[in-house]
Design a protein around this motif. Structure first.
Motif, PDB file in Angstrom:
ATOM      1  N   PHE A 114       0.947  -1.235   0.138  1.00  0.00           N
ATOM      2  CA  PHE A 114      -0.015  -0.048   0.088  1.00  0.00           C
ATOM      3  C   PHE A 114       0.781   1.035  -0.014  1.00  0.00           C
ATOM      4  CE2 PHE A 114      -3.632  -2.750   0.782  1.00  0.00           C
ATOM      5  CZ  PHE A 114      -4.606  -1.958   0.088  1.00  0.00           C
ATOM      6  N   ASP A 115       2.189   1.338   0.717  1.00  0.00           N
ATOM      7  CA  ASP A 115       2.813   2.418   0.579  1.00  0.00           C
ATOM      8  C   ASP A 115       3.441   2.611  -0.966  1.00  0.00           C
ATOM      9  OD1 ASP A 115       2.884   2.532   3.558  1.00  0.00           O
ATOM     10  OD2 ASP A 115       4.844   1.655   3.791  1.00  0.00           O
ATOM     11  N   HIS A 116       3.597   1.582  -1.608  1.00  0.00           N
ATOM     12  CA  HIS A 116       4.032   1.681  -2.950  1.00  0.00           C
ATOM     13  C   HIS A 116       3.010   2.109  -4.021  1.00  0.00           C
ATOM     14  CE1 HIS A 116       7.798  -0.305  -1.649  1.00  0.00           C
ATOM     15  NE2 HIS A 116       8.349   0.166  -2.873  1.00  0.00           N
ATOM     16  N   ILE A 117       1.836   1.763  -3.666  1.00  0.00           N
ATOM     17  CA  ILE A 117       0.704   1.979  -4.507  1.00  0.00           C
ATOM     18  C   ILE A 117       0.415   3.609  -4.329  1.00  0.00           C
ATOM     19  CG2 ILE A 117      -1.898   1.589  -4.505  1.00  0.00           C
ATOM     20  CD1 ILE A 117      -1.551  -1.319  -3.891  1.00  0.00           C
ATOM     21  N   GLU A 118       0.392   3.968  -3.052  1.00  0.00           N
ATOM     22  CA  GLU A 118       0.097   5.376  -2.625  1.00  0.00           C
ATOM     23  C   GLU A 118       0.966   6.399  -3.446  1.00  0.00           C
ATOM     24  OE1 GLU A 118      -0.301   5.872   1.608  1.00  0.00           O
ATOM     25  OE2 GLU A 118      -1.792   4.192   1.359  1.00  0.00           O
ATOM     26  N   GLU A 119       2.530   5.653  -3.647  1.00  0.00           N
ATOM     27  CA  GLU A 119       3.372   6.537  -3.928  1.00  0.00           C
ATOM     28  C   GLU A 119       3.150   6.526  -5.689  1.00  0.00           C
ATOM     29  OE1 GLU A 119       7.343   4.971  -3.265  1.00  0.00           O
ATOM     30  OE2 GLU A 119       6.931   5.038  -1.070  1.00  0.00           O
ATOM     31  N   PHE A 120       2.612   5.423  -6.091  1.00  0.00           N
ATOM     32  CA  PHE A 120       2.450   5.499  -7.693  1.00  0.00           C
ATOM     33  C   PHE A 120       1.272   6.302  -7.961  1.00  0.00           C
ATOM     34  CE2 PHE A 120      -0.626   3.361 -10.602  1.00  0.00           C
ATOM     35  CZ  PHE A 120       0.162   3.031 -11.733  1.00  0.00           C
ATOM     36  N   THR A 121       0.205   6.374  -6.994  1.00  0.00           N
ATOM     37  CA  THR A 121      -0.836   7.194  -7.207  1.00  0.00           C
ATOM     38  C   THR A 121      -0.671   8.620  -7.149  1.00  0.00           C
ATOM     39  OG1 THR A 121      -2.462   5.498  -6.103  1.00  0.00           O
ATOM     40  CG2 THR A 121      -3.192   7.605  -6.120  1.00  0.00           C
ATOM     41  N   CYS A 122       0.146   9.141  -6.135  1.00  0.00           N
ATOM     42  CA  CYS A 122       0.574  10.469  -6.199  1.00  0.00           C
ATOM     43  C   CYS A 122       1.487  10.840  -7.388  1.00  0.00           C
ATOM     44  CB  CYS A 122       1.570  10.479  -5.060  1.00  0.00           C
ATOM     45  SG  CYS A 122       2.031  12.457  -4.669  1.00  0.00           S
ATOM     46  N   SER A 123       2.453   9.798  -7.743  1.00  0.00           N
ATOM     47  CA  SER A 123       3.435  10.331  -8.879  1.00  0.00           C
ATOM     48  C   SER A 123       2.719  10.217 -10.267  1.00  0.00           C
ATOM     49  CB  SER A 123       4.554   9.185  -9.066  1.00  0.00           C
ATOM     50  OG  SER A 123       4.101   7.951  -9.507  1.00  0.00           O
ATOM     51  N   HIS A 124       1.570   9.723 -10.406  1.00  0.00           N
ATOM     52  CA  HIS A 124       0.714   9.560 -11.486  1.00  0.00           C
ATOM     53  C   HIS A 124      -0.274  10.850 -11.527  1.00  0.00           C
ATOM     54  CE1 HIS A 124       2.600   5.900 -12.273  1.00  0.00           C
ATOM     55  NE2 HIS A 124       2.139   6.130 -13.595  1.00  0.00           N
ATOM     56  N   GLY A 125      -0.365  11.659 -10.483  1.00  0.00           N
ATOM     57  CA  GLY A 125      -1.268  12.781 -10.127  1.00  0.00           C
ATOM     58  C   GLY A 125      -2.789  12.320  -9.923  1.00  0.00           C
ATOM     59  N   ILE A 126      -2.909  11.278  -9.372  1.00  0.00           N
ATOM     60  CA  ILE A 126      -4.330  10.467  -9.138  1.00  0.00           C
ATOM     61  C   ILE A 126      -4.477  10.903  -7.705  1.00  0.00           C
ATOM     62  CG2 ILE A 126      -5.473   8.323  -9.065  1.00  0.00           C
ATOM     63  CD1 ILE A 126      -3.482   7.499 -11.332  1.00  0.00           C
ATOM     64  N   GLN A 127      -5.720  11.201  -7.646  1.00  0.00           N
ATOM     65  CA  GLN A 127      -6.536  11.704  -6.376  1.00  0.00           C
ATOM     66  C   GLN A 127      -6.364  10.599  -5.246  1.00  0.00           C
ATOM     67  OE1 GLN A 127     -10.680  13.527  -6.456  1.00  0.00           O
ATOM     68  NE2 GLN A 127     -10.153  14.586  -4.660  1.00  0.00           N
ATOM     69  N   SER A 128      -6.849   9.532  -5.679  1.00  0.00           N
ATOM     70  CA  SER A 128      -7.332   8.610  -4.381  1.00  0.00           C
ATOM     71  C   SER A 128      -6.960   7.274  -5.073  1.00  0.00           C
ATOM     72  CB  SER A 128      -8.494   8.753  -3.789  1.00  0.00           C
ATOM     73  OG  SER A 128      -9.611   8.354  -4.732  1.00  0.00           O
ATOM     74  N   VAL A 129      -6.839   6.345  -3.679  1.00  0.00           N
ATOM     75  CA  VAL A 129      -7.052   4.952  -3.815  1.00  0.00           C
ATOM     76  C   VAL A 129      -8.196   4.381  -3.085  1.00  0.00           C
ATOM     77  CG1 VAL A 129      -5.880   2.691  -3.259  1.00  0.00           C
ATOM     78  CG2 VAL A 129      -4.528   4.769  -3.511  1.00  0.00           C
ATOM     79  N   LYS A 130      -9.065   3.528  -3.984  1.00  0.00           N
ATOM     80  CA  LYS A 130     -10.184   2.701  -3.340  1.00  0.00           C
ATOM     81  C   LYS A 130      -9.741   1.280  -3.497  1.00  0.00           C
ATOM     82  CE  LYS A 130     -13.320   6.337  -5.230  1.00  0.00           C
ATOM     83  NZ  LYS A 130     -14.531   6.815  -6.226  1.00  0.00           N
TER      84      LYS A 130
END
Length: 170
Positions: A114-130
């Motif tokens: 989940f740490d890595h998914i959140e970094e991935f999400t942030c680096s792609h400018g995506i707002q949230s994880v569901k």
């Protein structure tokens, strides 16, 4: 010794290894008394489909696959209908089919995922994880709580009701 942990797209030649990891997870869910994943889904075709569509990701420890997950951008039809409310209506990453290799079980690998998914999400400018999980998947429920995911309500998915969570990343 410091392990190198990284998140990367799964390769089609890894589908057997990934399916093996999912089978271990399916069996662990069964032993835990869960109904999740006990009706023939996910299966080997699911893994192949995930990888061919570019949704399949692996968390590796020193290049060995420790965790599998499907990461899907903005596309989960079941999430359009929720008993409750999502935190946001922006772009999101959906996390599905999280499975840990037994060799790495109990070592905090899903939290690292989940740490890595959140970094991935942030680096792609995506707002949230569901993400959603079964009511009786206590391990995942604890992880989501510890990672700061908010309970948003219930969604109907894969023939059952699931608890749905979201975390705003940016």
């Amino acid at each position: 010794m410091n392990s190198e942990i990284r998140l990367r797209k799964a390769q089609i030649d890894e589908k057997e290894k990934i399916w093996n990891i999912l089978q271990q997870a399916i069996e662990r869910r069964r032993q835990d008394g869960s109904s999740q994943w006990q009706q023939g889904y996910p299966n080997a075709d699911t893994v192949e489909s995930d990888i061919s569509k570019g949704f399949g990701y692996v968390l590796t420890v020193n290049d060995e696959i420790a965790v599998y997950a499907a990461l899907i951008l903005n596309d989960e039809p079941a999430y359009s209908t929720i008993e409750g409310a999502w935190l946001s209506n922006g772009e999101f990453v959906v996390v599905h089919r999280v499975a840990v290799d037994a060799k790495f079980a109990g070592k905090g690998m899903v939290k690292k995922l989940f740490d890595h998914i959140e970094e991935f999400t942030c680096s792609h400018g995506i707002q949230s994880v569901k993400v959603d999980t079964n009511f009786d998947n206590t391990a995942m429920l604890r992880i989501l709580e510890s990672k700061g995911y908010s309970y948003c309500g219930e969604v109907f998915l894969a023939g059952g009701v699931r608890k749905a969570f979201e975390k705003i990343i940016i």
